[in-house]
Design an enzyme around this catalytic site. Structure first.
Site, short mmCIF file in Angstrom:
data_model
loop_
_atom_site.label_atom_id
_atom_site.label_comp_id
_atom_site.label_asym_id
_atom_site.label_seq_id
_atom_site.Cartn_x
_atom_site.Cartn_y
_atom_site.Cartn_z
CG HIS A 157 -42.41 -11.41 -22.13
ND1 HIS A 157 -41.09 -11.38 -21.46
CD2 HIS A 157 -42.61 -10.21 -21.85
CE1 HIS A 157 -41.03 -10.56 -20.61
NE2 HIS A 157 -41.88 -9.64 -20.84
CE LYS A 161 -39.93 -9.56 -24.61
NZ LYS A 161 -40.02 -8.08 -25.40
#
Length: 271
Positions: A157, A161
């Site tokens: 990600h 995040k």
């Protein structure tokens, strides 16, 4: 049937803005509330203008209870403590609560499940059709392949995040555990560093990568003695999560109180 009145939490964030634009576009939905916490710079602003969707005549507010009381449901991609609070409000007012937040502790998961006694809650680590189909395939593969096949979940990600493994990775690991008829908590390996020893037979391993602007990539690998099977999903646009969450809201509107998953929405619960 009248339009479903929705409140969007985190209205000025990346996902909130996508949700507001899609609520404005999708038939059957009407934006009636937009939330940010006290002190946020966007309070008082028009939610539609903040989202780049044109004037919505809905001001961003911090009064979650008032907004939810005047709506049919709330869509929530925020942080765990906030989502638990919203679940309590949804239970109090018997509303729909769509929870896309990840990173919950076991106690927070229990609190949201408890709110499902009087609220209609759809909670998922990922609202995309593709990921939930992937989870069904992972479950089937885990049923078919014995412990000679090691299971590894690798995800990547963006660099902002805040939780790891991702909610989607845990969703996929949970699907594998269901296929093997084991508890994920008892068979999960999340950190390998130094002299770790040989891999535990039957463990489900997780690795989390973070960097750049990656929206989401997940691969589940079944590694056998002389062969490997890898199943992968790549997200290319946050809108796919938002569309899934809004589909879940429409599905939940006339459902009885309870805690549901995206697999329930898509009819994949028995796969």
């Amino acid at each position: 049937m009248s339009e479903m009145r929705l409140v969007v939490a985190g209205a000025a964030g990346h996902m909130g803005r996508v949700l507001i634009r899609l609520v404005q576009e999708m038939p059957g939905l009407k934006l009636t509330g937009a939330l940010e916490p006290s002190g946020h710079v966007a309070l008082g602003e028009d939610a539609g203008l903040i989202a780049g969707a044109g004037r919505a005549l809905v001001q961003i507010t911090s009064d979650a209870e008032a907004a939810l009381a005047a709506a049919d449901g709330l869509v929530d991609f925020t942080i765990p403590g906030v989502s638990v609070h919203f679940a309590g409000l949804a239970a109090k007012h018997r509303k729909v609560h769509i929870v896309g937040t990840t990173g919950f502790s076991p106690a927070e998961d229990d609190a949201i499940a408890s709110s499902g006694g009087t609220a209609t809650i759809v909670k998922s680590g990922n609202f995309s059709l593709g990921v939930n189909l992937l989870a069904a395939l992972v479950k089937k593969a885990a049923q078919a392949l014995d412990e000679d096949f090691d299971i590894e979940v690798v995800e990547m990600h963006h660099n902002r995040k805040i939780d790891a493994p991702s909610g989607t990775a845990l969703l996929l690991g949970g699907a594998a555990a269901q296929g093997r008829k084991i508890a994920l908590a008892d068979h999960s390996e999340r950190g390998r560093d130094g002299q770790t020893g040989a891999r535990r037979r039957g463990a489900i391993g997780f690795a989390a990568l973070r960097g750049g602007t990656v929206i989401g990539e997940h691969t589940v690998t079944f590694a056998g003695p002389t062969e490997r099977i890898s199943l992968t999903h790549i997200a290319e646009d946050r809108a796919l999560f938002a569309r899934g969450a809004l589909k879940a809201a429409l599905w939940a509107r006339n459902r009885p109180a309870g805690l549901y998953s995206m697999a329930d929405v898509l009819g994949l619960s028995d796969v």
